[in-house]
Write an enzyme that holds these catalytic residues in place. Structure first.
Site, PDB file in Angstrom:
ATOM      1  CG  HIS A 172     -14.826  26.264  58.322  1.00  0.00           C
ATOM      2  ND1 HIS A 172     -14.985  25.724  57.080  1.00  0.00           N
ATOM      3  CD2 HIS A 172     -15.932  27.046  58.511  1.00  0.00           C
ATOM      4  CE1 HIS A 172     -16.128  26.143  56.538  1.00  0.00           C
ATOM      5  NE2 HIS A 172     -16.719  26.949  57.403  1.00  0.00           N
ATOM      6  NE  ARG A 230     -18.048  26.598  51.951  1.00  0.00           N
ATOM      7  CZ  ARG A 230     -18.627  27.054  53.077  1.00  0.00           C
ATOM      8  NH1 ARG A 230     -17.968  27.830  53.907  1.00  0.00           N
ATOM      9  NH2 ARG A 230     -19.855  26.702  53.382  1.00  0.00           N
TER      10      ARG A 230
END
Ligand code: NDP
Ligand code: OXD
Length: 306
Positions: free
Chosen positions: A269, A221
């Site tokens: 991502h 993250r």
């Protein structure tokens, strides 16, 4: 049995019929405010309103591995949150991380530039012993990545909350051993969950503890890394480069310094995607098991936040 589906990102036009086909005896519908009460919710980044309205849930299924978005919400007491348990993600993560390590270690970017300029030249082979790989997080994804990296004969260090015994991996545990883990690593792979304990973990102090010429791969993250500290260490030369798949704000905002940095590689991502068929099969299998009163794997410890 009623099942609701909601995703802030994924395509409901395929997930709802997919879940319906896998759960033929259930009624599966897209959640909208005011939807009838359901027994199970299958969600990605739902609004608080969904949890507040759905007062009969027996379980909440997260259509990803990371549950940080759910952990920010007020969860219904006593209702298990179940994460996606691999479902085809760990092999993708192993591919991504091994590819990135090998590209850096073998200097393939440099060769691509040279060949593009019509230059036929060799670089001195590097020694694996000088490129120990440290993996933060040895869970479902981190363990698979550690095993894959060890297959290429890199020295591998792993850091987790509890001690691990994995072939070819030196285990470091907890806050007390983080400094030793970083000092023993040159390439750092972040595969931690985002929790209050891990947010901003990779700051100037910690990243400076990596061996000189360090390389960061963040596939967990964005909020694990303090962006300004990473940029400063790249610019000072302590870090040789970084590959980033995740960001504090996604999509990465236009004009963010990461976009144009010559020693940062970016992906959107995508290091380990949620695979729809595998995920639907896994979630449907767990709903069926719960209906039979059986325990299922992947229940999140909401106190620890992962
Ligand atoms: P797991 O929950 O299976 O594993 C987490 C690991 O981190 C465990 O080894 C755990 O230790 C360790 N850990 C957690 N907190 C601490 C702490 N405070 N100190 C030391 N170690 C800690 O997660 P996964 O492997 O499935 O996934 C990891 C993360 O990857 C996800 O949370 C998500 O954020 C990210 N992800 C990113 C994707 C992408 O496409 N970029 C796709 C999928 C996931 P212990 O084993 O001792 O509990
Ligand atoms: C996940 C993700 O956590 O896609 O599954 O990041």
């Amino acid at each position: 049995m009623n099942v609701i589906y909601y995703s802030a990102d994924q395509d409901h036009a395929t997930w709802v019929p997919g879940l319906q086909a896998a759960l033929p005896h259930a009624q599966v519908r897209l959640w909208e405010p005011g939807a009838p009460l359901a027994d199970y919710a299958v969600v990605w980044k739902p609004p608080q309103q969904l949890l507040d309205e759905q007062t009969d849930l027996r379980a909440v299924f997260n259509t990803g591995a990371g549950v940080d978005a759910l952990m920010k919400l007020q969860l219904p007491a006593g209702v298990p949150v179940v994460r996606l348990d691999d479902a085809g993600m760990s092999v993708q993560m192993a591919e991504y991380v091994c590819h990135t390590i090998i590209r850096h270690f073998r200097e393939f970017d440099g060769y691509e530039t040279d060949m593009g300029n019509g230059k036929w030249s060799f670089r001195k082979p590097r020694s694996r012993i000088d490129y120990p790989v440290g993996i933060l997080g040895l869970g479902v994804l981190g363990e698979r990545v550690a095993r894959a990296v060890a297959q290429f004969d890199f020295p591998v260090n792993g850091w987790s909350r509890s001690p691990k015994t994995l072939p070819g991996v030196n285990s470091f545990t907890g806050e007390a051993e983080l400094g030793a883990f970083l000092a023993a690593s040159r390439i750092l792979v972040c595969l931690l969950p985002l929790t209050p304990d891990t947010e901003d973990l990779l700051n100037a102090e910690r990243l400076s503890q990596l061996r000189p010429g360090g390389y960061l791969i963040n596939v967990a993250r964005g909020a694990h890394v303090v962006d300004a500290d990473l940029l400063a260490l790249l610019d000072s030369g302590h870090l040789a480069g970084a590959t980033l798949d995740v960001f504090r704000v996604e999509p990465l905002p236009k004009g963010h310094p990461f976009w144009a940095h010559p020693r940062i590689s970016l992906t959107p991502h995508t290091s380990a995607r949620t695979l729809r068929s595998e995920s639907i099969a896994q979630i449907a299998g767990k709903i069926a098991a719960m209906q039979r009163g059986e325990a299922v794997a992947g229940v999140v410890n909401t106190t620890l936040g992962y």
